[in-house]
Structures are given as structure tokens and as C-alpha cells.
Design a protein around this motif. Structure first.
Motif, PDB file in Angstrom:
ATOM      1  N   GLU A 189     -12.564  -3.755  -1.709  1.00  0.00           N
ATOM      2  CA  GLU A 189     -12.444  -5.182  -1.403  1.00  0.00           C
ATOM      3  C   GLU A 189     -13.471  -5.653  -0.381  1.00  0.00           C
ATOM      4  O   GLU A 189     -14.143  -6.666  -0.591  1.00  0.00           O
ATOM      5  CB  GLU A 189     -11.033  -5.475  -0.896  1.00  0.00           C
ATOM      6  CG  GLU A 189     -10.722  -6.953  -0.730  1.00  0.00           C
ATOM      7  CD  GLU A 189      -9.275  -7.193  -0.389  1.00  0.00           C
ATOM      8  OE1 GLU A 189      -8.910  -7.065   0.802  1.00  0.00           O
ATOM      9  OE2 GLU A 189      -8.484  -7.500  -1.302  1.00  0.00           O
TER      10      GLU A 189
ATOM     11  N   ASP B 159      -9.384  -6.635  -7.024  1.00  0.00           N
ATOM     12  CA  ASP B 159      -8.473  -5.822  -7.835  1.00  0.00           C
ATOM     13  C   ASP B 159      -7.041  -6.143  -7.386  1.00  0.00           C
ATOM     14  O   ASP B 159      -6.554  -5.580  -6.409  1.00  0.00           O
ATOM     15  CB  ASP B 159      -8.785  -4.334  -7.626  1.00  0.00           C
ATOM     16  CG  ASP B 159      -7.871  -3.411  -8.419  1.00  0.00           C
ATOM     17  OD1 ASP B 159      -6.993  -3.907  -9.142  1.00  0.00           O
ATOM     18  OD2 ASP B 159      -8.041  -2.187  -8.311  1.00  0.00           O
TER      19      ASP B 159
ATOM     20  N   SER C 141      -8.499   1.947  -7.212  1.00  0.00           N
ATOM     21  CA  SER C 141      -8.289   2.970  -6.189  1.00  0.00           C
ATOM     22  C   SER C 141      -7.215   3.974  -6.587  1.00  0.00           C
ATOM     23  O   SER C 141      -7.385   5.186  -6.427  1.00  0.00           O
ATOM     24  CB  SER C 141      -7.911   2.297  -4.862  1.00  0.00           C
ATOM     25  OG  SER C 141      -8.956   1.447  -4.422  1.00  0.00           O
TER      26      SER C 141
ATOM     27  N   GLY D 188      -4.737  -2.928  -7.133  1.00  0.00           N
ATOM     28  CA  GLY D 188      -5.273  -1.671  -6.614  1.00  0.00           C
ATOM     29  C   GLY D 188      -5.477  -0.599  -7.667  1.00  0.00           C
ATOM     30  O   GLY D 188      -5.506   0.595  -7.354  1.00  0.00           O
TER      31      GLY D 188
ATOM     32  N   VAL E 252      -8.947   1.150  -1.187  1.00  0.00           N
ATOM     33  CA  VAL E 252      -8.607  -0.264  -1.398  1.00  0.00           C
ATOM     34  C   VAL E 252      -9.430  -1.148  -0.463  1.00  0.00           C
ATOM     35  O   VAL E 252      -9.982  -2.179  -0.869  1.00  0.00           O
ATOM     36  CB  VAL E 252      -7.096  -0.498  -1.179  1.00  0.00           C
ATOM     37  CG1 VAL E 252      -6.795  -1.994  -1.061  1.00  0.00           C
ATOM     38  CG2 VAL E 252      -6.299   0.091  -2.334  1.00  0.00           C
ATOM     39  N   SER E 253      -9.525  -0.733   0.784  1.00  0.00           N
ATOM     40  CA  SER E 253     -10.307  -1.489   1.763  1.00  0.00           C
ATOM     41  C   SER E 253     -11.791  -1.501   1.398  1.00  0.00           C
ATOM     42  O   SER E 253     -12.462  -2.540   1.479  1.00  0.00           O
ATOM     43  CB  SER E 253     -10.115  -0.879   3.149  1.00  0.00           C
ATOM     44  OG  SER E 253     -10.884  -1.566   4.115  1.00  0.00           O
TER      45      SER E 253
ATOM     46  N   ASN F 202       1.834   1.775  -3.578  1.00  0.00           N
ATOM     47  CA  ASN F 202       0.684   2.325  -4.290  1.00  0.00           C
ATOM     48  C   ASN F 202       0.387   3.748  -3.839  1.00  0.00           C
ATOM     49  O   ASN F 202      -0.179   4.549  -4.593  1.00  0.00           O
ATOM     50  CB  ASN F 202      -0.546   1.440  -4.073  1.00  0.00           C
ATOM     51  CG  ASN F 202      -0.736   0.425  -5.194  1.00  0.00           C
ATOM     52  OD1 ASN F 202      -0.203   0.599  -6.288  1.00  0.00           O
ATOM     53  ND2 ASN F 202      -1.480  -0.630  -4.926  1.00  0.00           N
TER      54      ASN F 202
ATOM     55  N   LEU G  50       0.823  -1.209   0.000  1.00  0.00           N
ATOM     56  CA  LEU G  50       0.000   0.000   0.000  1.00  0.00           C
ATOM     57  C   LEU G  50       0.860   1.262   0.000  1.00  0.00           C
ATOM     58  O   LEU G  50       0.464   2.288  -0.557  1.00  0.00           O
ATOM     59  CB  LEU G  50      -0.931   0.002   1.214  1.00  0.00           C
ATOM     60  CG  LEU G  50      -2.100  -0.992   1.154  1.00  0.00           C
ATOM     61  CD1 LEU G  50      -2.849  -1.025   2.473  1.00  0.00           C
ATOM     62  CD2 LEU G  50      -3.048  -0.649   0.013  1.00  0.00           C
TER      63      LEU G  50
END
Length: 448
Positions: A334, A341, A347, A344, A330-331, A294, A291
């Protein structure tokens, strides 16, 4: 003897050198400026092209080894298909003679284009725009990775690079209705990234999640990528390419904004990294590496719309907020939307691209709400964000549903278990590679 031969030769060479300005026409100031602009645009385009290597490495590293060949093939064909379709159709729809502010209708295959309308040679301008078009398409690749038919992805790429992206580009960069409203998007937070991100959302939803990603009892399984360093290399390549993506969008090597745009781009990427790092540290107890990587991309995507019009301090704020928004998104995608995904992309590009575009309405130095410019710019940015999202999702839905009804969009369970490398291409990326027994057991259980 040698001296006697060399002396006349040197005298002749010197006479040619010093007489050249008399023989050739003196370049004008306009000629020099155009040459500098052309070199700058092409150098920037070369940097943007390198971003395709970055996308390929991120997607390959963040997914499983059994699908590496398939992912490389998709990213390669994205470029190949994208530049051809953009040459034949996309450029005309994007930059051709305007019709009702919606699309262009002239310049197919670069024929009949008024070259005087461009500050650089037509082919140089086209080259820069073509590598952008392919970027919008490759965003979808990551979101639908590891379970999508190769032929379906290739056909979708034809549509997004020839129709979906170019028409949005016309609205904003080709003199269309959003341009006329004063919409600001320097290098494509919305034109490129959100078009790809919202198309990816539709594709990932319609293709469905990978086997065993979500269990009937509501559990979410982590499916780790096979090569984290490769994914990290991809992020660094993308960050490097962004210095062509944003500063190159000035389309002029003489622009005084280049250094400022490069600075805001660098700062936003760094702030996005730090924002995602600390948010995951606080939320999960440990700084999440994937993360955080990203987060760097989220900051870069978000600043792409307003890199020219925000201050350095504003870019730090936009980047840091984008890094946090990325983790939350992202959270949400999902856990709440139950959409798989793998990288990511939804997002990073869809959500943070839209977020960064809206931030222009807040942080723009002359028209932003936080700088006393009122709400007009923010309203225009909001209209543009939602219009592009609607266009991208509706058209992508139609295309994916048509593909699903014809060639199909998902590989068989057996091919997904074995890996798309063998099922789609008859080739493995790694010699003597074998599936992880735990993965086999888990996915077999989910498929019963």
C-alpha cells in the motif's frame, strides 16, 4: 393373526441378511482401501468447496455495502466457470501425458484418461482438483474488488482456471519439471495461493486504485469495509475448510499423515493469528482486528506447502513468522508500491504463499537446512517460487492488457461512485441502502 404373518416375514428377512455374503462377491482388501480413499477425498473436497463461501464472506465484509451483490456474483461465477473450464481443458493440461515437463496433452473433458493411474475413481480425483482450481481464481477477486468490470473478471477467470493454474499444477503435481527436481508443495502454497496472489498483484496494479484511495499529495485514505463480523465469519469458514485442503491432499484416508497434517495446519493458523496480533499491537499501539484475521489466513497459507514434512514446533514458527510477514507486506504494497488491495489478497496469498514454500527448505525434517539437510531443498524451493511468480505475472499481464484493450477492465467513475451492484447488476444487497455522504464527498473530490 398378526403374529402369524410377522413370523414368516422376519424369518425371510433374516435369511436374506445372512445369505447375502454368499450371494455377493466378497470385497477384497484393495476394494475396501479404495472405498475409504474415495470417501476421504470427497469429504475433503466438500470442505474445500465450503472455502468459497469463506472467500465470498471475507471479500464482502471487508468492502463497502454498495458492492456486495457484485462480489457475491464474482465468487459464484468463479466456482461455476472454474469447474467447467477445468473439466474441459485444465485437468488435461495439469494431469495429462507430460510434454517436456511443461504441460499435459491428454484427458480433455476427462476423455481417454487411464483411470488405473489414480488411487480413487477418476471423477472423485477430478472433483477434488476442480475445487482447488476455482480457489486459485477467487483470490484475484478480492484484490480487484469495487472497481473492476464483471465481464472482465469472468473472462480472466476462464484463463486462470484453464491455463495459468493447470500448467503450474503440472510442473509440481503432474510430474513436470519442478516435481522432477524434488520441489515440495503438499497442498498449494505456491500452486494455488501464489498463483492467485501474483495474478492479483498484476490485476490490482493494472486496474488501478479505488477512487480517493491515494491522493495527489501522497495521503492514503482508509476505506473501511461495511460488515466486519461477516468478514470474520469468512475467515472461520476458510480455516474450517483448510482441514480438507491440507489433510485431503494426501488423497488417502488410510494415510498415517492425516492427523499430523491437521495438527500442523491448526497450529500454524493459530500462530499466524498471534503473530499478526502482537506485531500490530507493538507497531501501531493497538491490536489491529482486520490484520489479525488476515494473520490467521497467512499462517494457513504458509503451512500449506510443508504441513506434511515439518514438525508441530516448525509449524508454530512458520505460522508466527507468516503473521508478521503479512503485516509488513500489506504496508509495503500500500505505502511503497501504491497498489490498492481491499482485502490483502496479494500479501496473504502471494507473499505468504511464497514465504511458506521457502520455509520448507528450512524446516523440512529430512531435507531442510535447519535440520542438517543442506541447501539443496531451499534452492529447489526458491527456483520454484520465482518461476511460478514469473509465469503467473507474465500471463496475467498479457490477459489483463488484452481485456483492457477490448472489453475494458474498469467501470466508469459514475458506476464506482454509485456502486457496482446497481451499475453492473441493477440490484442492491441491502434494502433502502444509501451511500455515506462523507464517502460521496471524498470520492467526488478525488475525481475532479
Amino acid at each position: 393373526m398378526k403374529k402369524k404373518i410377522m413370523l414368516p416375514f422376519l424369518l425371510t428377512l433374516l435369511s436374506l441378511i445372512f445369505s447375502y455374503p454368499l450371494l455377493a462377491a466378497e470385497p477384497t482388501v484393495a476394494d475396501v482401501v479404495k472405498s475409504i480413499d474415495t470417501i476421504w477425498v470427497l469429504l475433503a473436497a466438500f470442505l474445500v468447496f465450503i472455502m468459497h463461501a469463506g472467500f465470498a464472506m471475507v471479500e464482502t465484509g471487508f468492502t463497502r455495502a454498495k458492492n456486495a451483490v457484485n462480489i457475491i456474483m464474482k465468487n459464484l461465477l468463479t466456482v461455476a466457470i472454474g469447474v467447467v473450464t477445468f473439466y474441459l481443458v485444465g485437468f488435461a493440461l495439469m494431469f495429462g501425458q507430460d510434454v517436456a515437463g511443461f504441460l499435459g496433452v491428454t484427458g480433455f473433458a476427462l476423455q481417454g484418461v487411464n483411470e488405473e493411474a489414480f488411487t480413487v475413481p477418476l471423477e472423485g480425483f477430478w472433483f477434488f482438483q476442480a475445487v482447488f482450481a476455482a480457489t486459485a481464481a477467487t483470490i484475484v477477486s478480492g484484490a480487484v474488488a469495487e472497481r473492476t468490470k464483471f465481464i472482465a473478471y469472468c473472462l480472466f477467470t476462464v484463463v486462470i482456471t484453464s491455463v495459468t493454474y493447470p500448467i503450474v499444477g503440472h510442473w509440481i503435481w503432474g510430474g513436470g519439471w519442478l516435481f522432477q527436481r524434488g520441489f515440495i508443495d503438499l497442498a498449494g502454497s505456491t500452486v494455488v495461493h501464489s498463483v492467485g496472489g501474483w495474478s492479483a498483484l498484476v490485476g490490482a496494479y493494472l486496474v488501478g486504485a479505488r477512487l480517493n484511495k491515494f491522493t495527489p499529495d501522497g495521503k492514503i485514505n482508509v476505506i473501511p469495509g461495511h460488515n466486519f463480523p461477516l468478514g470474520a465469519l469468512g475467515v472461520f469458514l476458510l480455516w474450517f475448510g483448510w482441514f480438507g485442503f491440507n489433510p485431503g491432499s494426501t488423497l488417502s484416508g488410510m494415510s498415517s499423515d492425516i492427523a499430523h497434517i491437521a495438527t500442523t495446519t491448526l497450529l500454524a493458523g493459530a500462530a499466524g493469528t498471534i503473530g499478526a496480533l502482537f506485531y500490530t499491537w507493538l507497531a501501531y499501539g493497538k491490536p489491529d482486528a482486520s490484520l489479525t484475521l488476515n494473520g490467521a489466513l497467512a499462517g494457513l497459507v504458509a503451512i500449506t506447502a510443508g504441513a506434511q514434512v515439518v514438525t508441530a514446533a516448525g509449524s508454530l514458527a512458520i505460522g508466527a513468522l507468516a503473521g508478521i510477514v503479512l503485516v509488513i507486506s500489506v504496508s509495503f504494497v500500500e505505502k511503497v508500491m501504491r497498489i490498492d488491495d481491499p482485502v490483502g489478497a496479494i500479501s496473504v496469498h502471494g507473499v505468504c504463499g511464497s514465504f511458506g514454500t521457502l520455509c520448507v527448505g528450512l524446516f523440512a525434517q529430512e531435507t531442510g537446512l535447519l535440520y542438517g539437510g543442506g541447501a539443496a531443498q531451499l534452492i529447489t524451493q526458491t527456483i520454484g517460487v520465482f518461476s511460478v511468480a514469473a509465469w503467473s505475472m507474465v500471463l496475467s499481464s498479457l490477459v489483463f492488457m488484452l481485456l483492457k484493450a477490448t472489453v475494458g477492465i474498469r467501470v466508469t467513475v459514475e458506476e464506482e461512485l454509485e456502486g457496482l451492484d446497481l451499475g453492473e447488476h441493477g440490484l442492491e444487497a441491502y434494502e433502502n441502502y444509501s451511500l455515506n455522504p462523507k464517502s460521496i464527498a471524498a470520492t467526488s473530490l478525488a475525481s475532479k
